[in-house]
Design a protein around this motif. Structure first.
Motif, PDB file in Angstrom:
ATOM      1  N   ARG A 102       2.781   1.519  -3.444  1.00  0.00           N
ATOM      2  CA  ARG A 102       1.932   1.854  -4.418  1.00  0.00           C
ATOM      3  C   ARG A 102       1.635   3.444  -4.571  1.00  0.00           C
ATOM      4  O   ARG A 102       1.475   3.749  -5.672  1.00  0.00           O
TER       5      ARG A 102
ATOM      6  N   GLU B 293       0.907  -1.219   0.084  1.00  0.00           N
ATOM      7  CA  GLU B 293       0.100  -0.032   0.064  1.00  0.00           C
ATOM      8  C   GLU B 293       0.844   1.354   0.147  1.00  0.00           C
ATOM      9  O   GLU B 293       0.539   2.166  -0.868  1.00  0.00           O
TER      10      GLU B 293
ATOM     11  N   PRO C 215      -1.180   1.094 -12.733  1.00  0.00           N
ATOM     12  CA  PRO C 215      -2.521   1.029 -12.532  1.00  0.00           C
ATOM     13  C   PRO C 215      -2.837   0.391 -11.427  1.00  0.00           C
ATOM     14  O   PRO C 215      -2.173  -0.621 -10.959  1.00  0.00           O
ATOM     15  N   ASP C 216      -4.057   0.676 -10.806  1.00  0.00           N
ATOM     16  CA  ASP C 216      -4.386   0.192  -9.645  1.00  0.00           C
ATOM     17  C   ASP C 216      -4.775  -1.458  -9.710  1.00  0.00           C
ATOM     18  O   ASP C 216      -4.544  -2.126  -8.851  1.00  0.00           O
ATOM     19  N   ASP C 217      -5.200  -1.590 -11.001  1.00  0.00           N
ATOM     20  CA  ASP C 217      -5.601  -2.898 -11.097  1.00  0.00           C
ATOM     21  C   ASP C 217      -4.260  -3.958 -11.426  1.00  0.00           C
ATOM     22  O   ASP C 217      -4.546  -5.073 -11.599  1.00  0.00           O
ATOM     23  N   GLU C 218      -3.013  -3.273 -11.533  1.00  0.00           N
ATOM     24  CA  GLU C 218      -1.991  -4.100 -12.044  1.00  0.00           C
ATOM     25  C   GLU C 218      -1.287  -4.613 -10.844  1.00  0.00           C
ATOM     26  O   GLU C 218      -1.028  -4.252  -9.877  1.00  0.00           O
ATOM     27  N   LYS C 219      -0.997  -5.932 -11.100  1.00  0.00           N
ATOM     28  CA  LYS C 219      -0.019  -6.627  -9.759  1.00  0.00           C
ATOM     29  C   LYS C 219       1.270  -6.171  -9.726  1.00  0.00           C
ATOM     30  O   LYS C 219       1.768  -5.806 -10.616  1.00  0.00           O
TER      31      LYS C 219
END
Length: 82
Positions: free
Chosen positions: A11, A8, A18-22
């Motif tokens: 990031r 967290e 991107p928020d949805d990228e691992k």
């Protein structure tokens, strides 16, 4: 590999991830928006969150190159400080 708090915080400093990228352990953090000011801010956030202090030998660009290296460094500091 690392805990949710670390991811967290990290990031929050990777503006091009991107928020949805691992979050991959071997990505180059600089490629995802971490710059020199971001390193200082990330360092302060990690020190506050984990109650540690990065010593001079850990304050290198290599430490902040990938999530894996940064986590390994943080874990080592936590062991010696804790």
């Amino acid at each position: 590999m690392w805990d949710n708090r670390f991811e967290e915080i990290l990031r929050g400093h990777l503006h091009f991830l991107p928020d949805d990228e691992k979050l991959q352990e071997d990505i180059n953090l600089m490629d995802f928006g971490l710059d020199s000011l971001g390193i200082v801010q990330l360092l302060a956030a990690l020190e506050d969150a984990y109650g540690v202090r990065f010593r001079d030998e850990a304050l290198t660009l290599e430490t902040f190159q990938t999530p894996a290296v940064l986590w390994k460094t943080l874990a080592r500091i936590s062991e010696t400080d804790g």
